[in-house]
Design a protein around this motif. Sequence first.
Motif, mmCIF file in Angstrom:
data_model
loop_
_atom_site.group_PDB
_atom_site.id
_atom_site.type_symbol
_atom_site.label_atom_id
_atom_site.label_comp_id
_atom_site.label_asym_id
_atom_site.label_seq_id
_atom_site.Cartn_x
_atom_site.Cartn_y
_atom_site.Cartn_z
ATOM 1 N N PRO A 48 0.820 -0.985 -0.093
ATOM 2 C CA PRO A 48 -0.055 -0.052 -0.100
ATOM 3 C C PRO A 48 0.733 1.483 -0.003
ATOM 4 O O PRO A 48 1.805 1.365 0.687
ATOM 5 N N GLY A 49 0.318 2.264 -0.942
ATOM 6 C CA GLY A 49 1.042 3.565 -0.797
ATOM 7 C C GLY A 49 2.454 3.330 -1.875
ATOM 8 O O GLY A 49 3.274 4.314 -1.901
ATOM 9 N N LYS A 50 2.679 2.228 -2.282
ATOM 10 C CA LYS A 50 3.727 1.910 -3.321
ATOM 11 C C LYS A 50 3.186 2.159 -4.713
ATOM 12 O O LYS A 50 2.581 1.190 -4.968
#
Length: 154
Positions: A81-83
């Motif tokens: 998540p967030g990558k």
Amino acid sequence: MSSLRGQANHGLYLARLLLRAWRRDLAAEDIPASVLAQAYGPAVRGHLLDAYGWFLLDLQKPAQLPATPPHSVTSLPPVAPGKAVPVEIAEFARLEQRGWLAELVQEPGAEQPRRSADSLAAPAANLPDPDSLQALAQQLDDAFTQAGDFLDEC
């Protein structure tokens, strides 16, 4: 060089060793070409797929590595998540659908050829020849080099 890139390069090396042996056996003319295609083709393809999978993992750099390399972009572990998904991964996904990688990642024909009554060997159906697999190995090598150079510049 990362260990994943090293694994990718090792897979290419193993594929090239088999390709040389395949050509040597073809030149000897002791065994029919169709039987050699059955023996060598899937093994070379397997090494190329493993090399490609290790390379994809090197691009993605997942937090947890799978036990075996994926054989396509769709088999990669989920991105954290967030990558962001690297743009190279998206390009390889496109090439798997309608590019030079499509030949590598798509399973050869599922139909199993029938053996003749007087032969234990079944004819090779839809198996690539050493020239096409050699070309795929070279394209993978070029892609590894190009992406590696790009990543080294970043």
